[in-house]
Design a protein around this motif. Sequence first.
Motif, PDB file in Angstrom:
ATOM      1  N   LEU A 158       0.856  -1.186   0.000  1.00 11.76           N
ATOM      2  CA  LEU A 158       0.000   0.000   0.000  1.00 11.76           C
ATOM      3  C   LEU A 158       0.888   1.232   0.000  1.00 11.76           C
ATOM      4  CD1 LEU A 158      -2.704   1.467   0.187  1.00 11.76           C
ATOM      5  CD2 LEU A 158      -2.626   1.178   2.670  1.00 11.76           C
ATOM      6  N   GLU A 159       0.680   2.102  -0.976  1.00 14.99           N
ATOM      7  CA  GLU A 159       1.504   3.305  -1.088  1.00 14.99           C
ATOM      8  C   GLU A 159       0.651   4.464  -1.592  1.00 14.99           C
ATOM      9  OE1 GLU A 159       4.492   2.571  -4.309  1.00 14.99           O
ATOM     10  OE2 GLU A 159       3.428   0.661  -4.483  1.00 14.99           O
ATOM     11  N   THR A 160       0.920   5.654  -1.074  1.00 16.26           N
ATOM     12  CA  THR A 160       0.171   6.841  -1.495  1.00 16.26           C
ATOM     13  C   THR A 160       1.137   7.966  -1.826  1.00 16.26           C
ATOM     14  OG1 THR A 160      -0.059   7.967   0.655  1.00 16.26           O
ATOM     15  CG2 THR A 160      -1.608   6.171   0.180  1.00 16.26           C
ATOM     16  N   TYR A 161       0.770   8.743  -2.845  1.00 10.22           N
ATOM     17  CA  TYR A 161       1.603   9.850  -3.299  1.00 10.22           C
ATOM     18  C   TYR A 161       0.710  11.038  -3.653  1.00 10.22           C
ATOM     19  CZ  TYR A 161       4.831   5.951  -3.835  1.00 10.22           C
ATOM     20  OH  TYR A 161       5.599   4.833  -3.595  1.00 10.22           O
ATOM     21  N   PRO A 162       1.246  12.257  -3.576  1.00  9.09           N
ATOM     22  CA  PRO A 162       0.441  13.434  -3.910  1.00  9.09           C
ATOM     23  C   PRO A 162       0.345  13.640  -5.418  1.00  9.09           C
ATOM     24  CG  PRO A 162       2.660  14.114  -3.353  1.00  9.09           C
ATOM     25  CD  PRO A 162       2.610  12.618  -3.134  1.00  9.09           C
ATOM     26  N   ALA A 163      -0.600  14.448  -5.823  1.00  2.66           N
ATOM     27  CA  ALA A 163      -0.642  14.890  -7.212  1.00  2.66           C
ATOM     28  C   ALA A 163       0.560  15.796  -7.466  1.00  2.66           C
ATOM     29  CB  ALA A 163      -1.937  15.649  -7.483  1.00  2.66           C
ATOM     30  N   PRO A 164       1.184  15.706  -8.633  1.00  8.95           N
ATOM     31  CA  PRO A 164       2.335  16.572  -8.912  1.00  8.95           C
ATOM     32  C   PRO A 164       1.925  18.038  -8.959  1.00  8.95           C
ATOM     33  CG  PRO A 164       1.657  15.390 -10.890  1.00  8.95           C
ATOM     34  CD  PRO A 164       0.886  14.800  -9.758  1.00  8.95           C
ATOM     35  N   ASP A 165       2.853  18.899  -8.593  1.00 11.09           N
ATOM     36  CA  ASP A 165       2.570  20.335  -8.568  1.00 11.09           C
ATOM     37  C   ASP A 165       2.070  20.851  -9.915  1.00 11.09           C
ATOM     38  OD1 ASP A 165       3.406  20.315  -5.971  1.00 11.09           O
ATOM     39  OD2 ASP A 165       5.310  21.348  -6.330  1.00 11.09           O
ATOM     40  N   GLU A 166       2.561  20.249 -10.996  1.00 11.07           N
ATOM     41  CA  GLU A 166       2.181  20.712 -12.331  1.00 11.07           C
ATOM     42  C   GLU A 166       0.690  20.539 -12.615  1.00 11.07           C
ATOM     43  OE1 GLU A 166       6.519  19.443 -12.617  1.00 11.07           O
ATOM     44  OE2 GLU A 166       4.709  18.855 -11.536  1.00 11.07           O
ATOM     45  N   SER A 167       0.010  19.699 -11.827  1.00 10.27           N
ATOM     46  CA  SER A 167      -1.416  19.449 -12.064  1.00 10.27           C
ATOM     47  C   SER A 167      -2.321  20.306 -11.186  1.00 10.27           C
ATOM     48  CB  SER A 167      -1.735  17.971 -11.814  1.00 10.27           C
ATOM     49  OG  SER A 167      -1.573  17.644 -10.440  1.00 10.27           O
ATOM     50  N   LEU A 168      -1.729  21.199 -10.385  1.00 11.73           N
ATOM     51  CA  LEU A 168      -2.520  22.032  -9.482  1.00 11.73           C
ATOM     52  C   LEU A 168      -2.815  23.388 -10.115  1.00 11.73           C
ATOM     53  CD1 LEU A 168      -0.619  21.315  -6.132  1.00 11.73           C
ATOM     54  CD2 LEU A 168      -2.529  20.048  -7.148  1.00 11.73           C
ATOM     55  N   ASN A 169      -4.032  23.873  -9.890  1.00 11.64           N
ATOM     56  CA  ASN A 169      -4.391  25.186 -10.421  1.00 11.64           C
ATOM     57  C   ASN A 169      -4.018  26.291  -9.435  1.00 11.64           C
ATOM     58  OD1 ASN A 169      -6.410  25.216  -8.426  1.00 11.64           O
ATOM     59  ND2 ASN A 169      -7.989  24.460  -9.834  1.00 11.64           N
ATOM     60  N   SER A 170      -4.440  27.509  -9.715  1.00  6.45           N
ATOM     61  CA  SER A 170      -4.057  28.653  -8.883  1.00  6.45           C
ATOM     62  C   SER A 170      -4.632  28.575  -7.474  1.00  6.45           C
ATOM     63  CB  SER A 170      -4.506  29.966  -9.547  1.00  6.45           C
ATOM     64  OG  SER A 170      -5.919  29.967  -9.740  1.00  6.45           O
ATOM     65  N   LEU A 171      -5.668  27.763  -7.289  1.00  5.16           N
ATOM     66  CA  LEU A 171      -6.262  27.569  -5.963  1.00  5.16           C
ATOM     67  C   LEU A 171      -5.684  26.340  -5.262  1.00  5.16           C
ATOM     68  CD1 LEU A 171     -10.018  28.316  -6.812  1.00  5.16           C
ATOM     69  CD2 LEU A 171      -8.322  29.866  -5.801  1.00  5.16           C
ATOM     70  N   VAL A 172      -4.636  25.772  -5.853  1.00  2.40           N
ATOM     71  CA  VAL A 172      -3.968  24.571  -5.337  1.00  2.40           C
ATOM     72  C   VAL A 172      -4.937  23.385  -5.293  1.00  2.40           C
ATOM     73  CG1 VAL A 172      -2.252  23.777  -3.671  1.00  2.40           C
ATOM     74  CG2 VAL A 172      -2.716  26.200  -3.847  1.00  2.40           C
ATOM     75  N   HIS A 173      -5.851  23.350  -6.243  1.00  2.00           N
ATOM     76  CA  HIS A 173      -6.730  22.205  -6.433  1.00  2.00           C
ATOM     77  C   HIS A 173      -6.275  21.451  -7.679  1.00  2.00           C
ATOM     78  CE1 HIS A 173     -10.095  24.607  -4.206  1.00  2.00           C
ATOM     79  NE2 HIS A 173      -9.241  24.034  -3.373  1.00  2.00           N
ATOM     80  N   VAL A 174      -6.562  20.167  -7.719  1.00  2.00           N
ATOM     81  CA  VAL A 174      -6.152  19.360  -8.867  1.00  2.00           C
ATOM     82  C   VAL A 174      -6.972  19.727 -10.099  1.00  2.00           C
ATOM     83  CG1 VAL A 174      -6.153  17.024  -9.823  1.00  2.00           C
ATOM     84  CG2 VAL A 174      -5.293  17.422  -7.514  1.00  2.00           C
ATOM     85  N   ASP A 175      -6.272  19.991 -11.189  1.00  2.00           N
ATOM     86  CA  ASP A 175      -6.906  20.152 -12.492  1.00  2.00           C
ATOM     87  C   ASP A 175      -6.907  18.764 -13.129  1.00  2.00           C
ATOM     88  OD1 ASP A 175      -7.293  20.459 -15.296  1.00  2.00           O
ATOM     89  OD2 ASP A 175      -6.725  22.571 -15.151  1.00  2.00           O
ATOM     90  N   TRP A 176      -8.072  18.129 -13.154  1.00  2.00           N
ATOM     91  CA  TRP A 176      -8.139  16.724 -13.548  1.00  2.00           C
ATOM     92  C   TRP A 176      -7.766  16.503 -15.002  1.00  2.00           C
ATOM     93  CZ3 TRP A 176      -8.573  12.839 -10.147  1.00  2.00           C
ATOM     94  CH2 TRP A 176      -8.916  13.202  -8.833  1.00  2.00           C
ATOM     95  N   GLU A 177      -7.998  17.491 -15.840  1.00  2.00           N
ATOM     96  CA  GLU A 177      -7.635  17.348 -17.250  1.00  2.00           C
ATOM     97  C   GLU A 177      -6.120  17.251 -17.408  1.00  2.00           C
ATOM     98  OE1 GLU A 177      -8.429  19.599 -21.543  1.00  2.00           O
ATOM     99  OE2 GLU A 177      -9.441  20.292 -19.715  1.00  2.00           O
ATOM    100  N   ILE A 178      -5.401  17.982 -16.575  1.00  2.00           N
ATOM    101  CA  ILE A 178      -3.936  17.918 -16.595  1.00  2.00           C
ATOM    102  C   ILE A 178      -3.435  16.707 -15.808  1.00  2.00           C
ATOM    103  CG2 ILE A 178      -1.820  19.108 -15.888  1.00  2.00           C
ATOM    104  CD1 ILE A 178      -3.292  21.751 -16.265  1.00  2.00           C
ATOM    105  N   PHE A 179      -4.096  16.442 -14.692  1.00  2.00           N
ATOM    106  CA  PHE A 179      -3.619  15.411 -13.777  1.00  2.00           C
ATOM    107  C   PHE A 179      -3.721  13.997 -14.349  1.00  2.00           C
ATOM    108  CE2 PHE A 179      -4.887  12.554 -10.126  1.00  2.00           C
ATOM    109  CZ  PHE A 179      -3.597  12.334  -9.679  1.00  2.00           C
ATOM    110  N   THR A 180      -4.799  13.699 -15.055  1.00  2.00           N
ATOM    111  CA  THR A 180      -5.034  12.326 -15.519  1.00  2.00           C
ATOM    112  C   THR A 180      -3.891  11.779 -16.372  1.00  2.00           C
ATOM    113  OG1 THR A 180      -7.431  12.635 -15.381  1.00  2.00           O
ATOM    114  CG2 THR A 180      -6.631  10.825 -16.756  1.00  2.00           C
TER     115      THR A 180
END
Length: 223
Positions: A158-180
């Motif tokens: 079992l392992e967990t990792y954060p979304a990369p910084d490049e996938s975060l928008n200006s509100l520091v939320h994940v932009d799913w179109e970029i993240f996927t």
Amino acid sequence: MKGGKVHQTACHSRSLVMTNDPVSNSLPVKCCFEPQERCLQNPLENLELTCGYLLEEDVKCLSQYPSLGYLKHLNLSYVPLSRISLEALGALLEKVAATLETLILEGCQIHYSQLSDILPSLSRCSQLTTFYFGRNFMSMDALKDLLGHTSGLSKLSLETYPAPDESLNSLVHVDWEIFTPLRAELMRTLREVRQPRRIFIGPAPCPSCGSSPSEELDFHLCC
């Protein structure tokens, strides 16, 4: 250790749990650890220091205790580590590399620039089965480097990792179109070095499906 007085401490024969209140006062290192000297004199299998503030001296102090050489479970969840060097944490991981089974660094605000201090020792934790690393600040390149250093950790289940910084928008939320597609690239990187079992990459709980790493997921692939 900063964070005010110790709010809750549990000391058992092979376990030490210290939870701190959120008060912003500071205590000298020995004020926090000296009362637990009896616990730290005996071999520990479980060490939890959560929701407080560790100074660099604290981590150095911990890495020097001989009793931690047999540690199986280390939990530093939500202890901010962004402003200190992680060399001492790397030294502690090196000391327990032969026995450590669980490493929880969830929400420690670790920055990708600090990662090199712990990667060599992390890669030698051959008994590691659980690794929580979500809610830290990682670039895409840093996550690839991290995953590459887990190639020898064949027991990870079992392992967990954060979304990369490049996938975060200006509100520091994940932009799913970029993240996927970035997540798919990370999975390809990982599969080049080993086959993961249960892995969770991204925000937790997932805002799309509500799933979390504690559930029986093979992969976190919702969009």
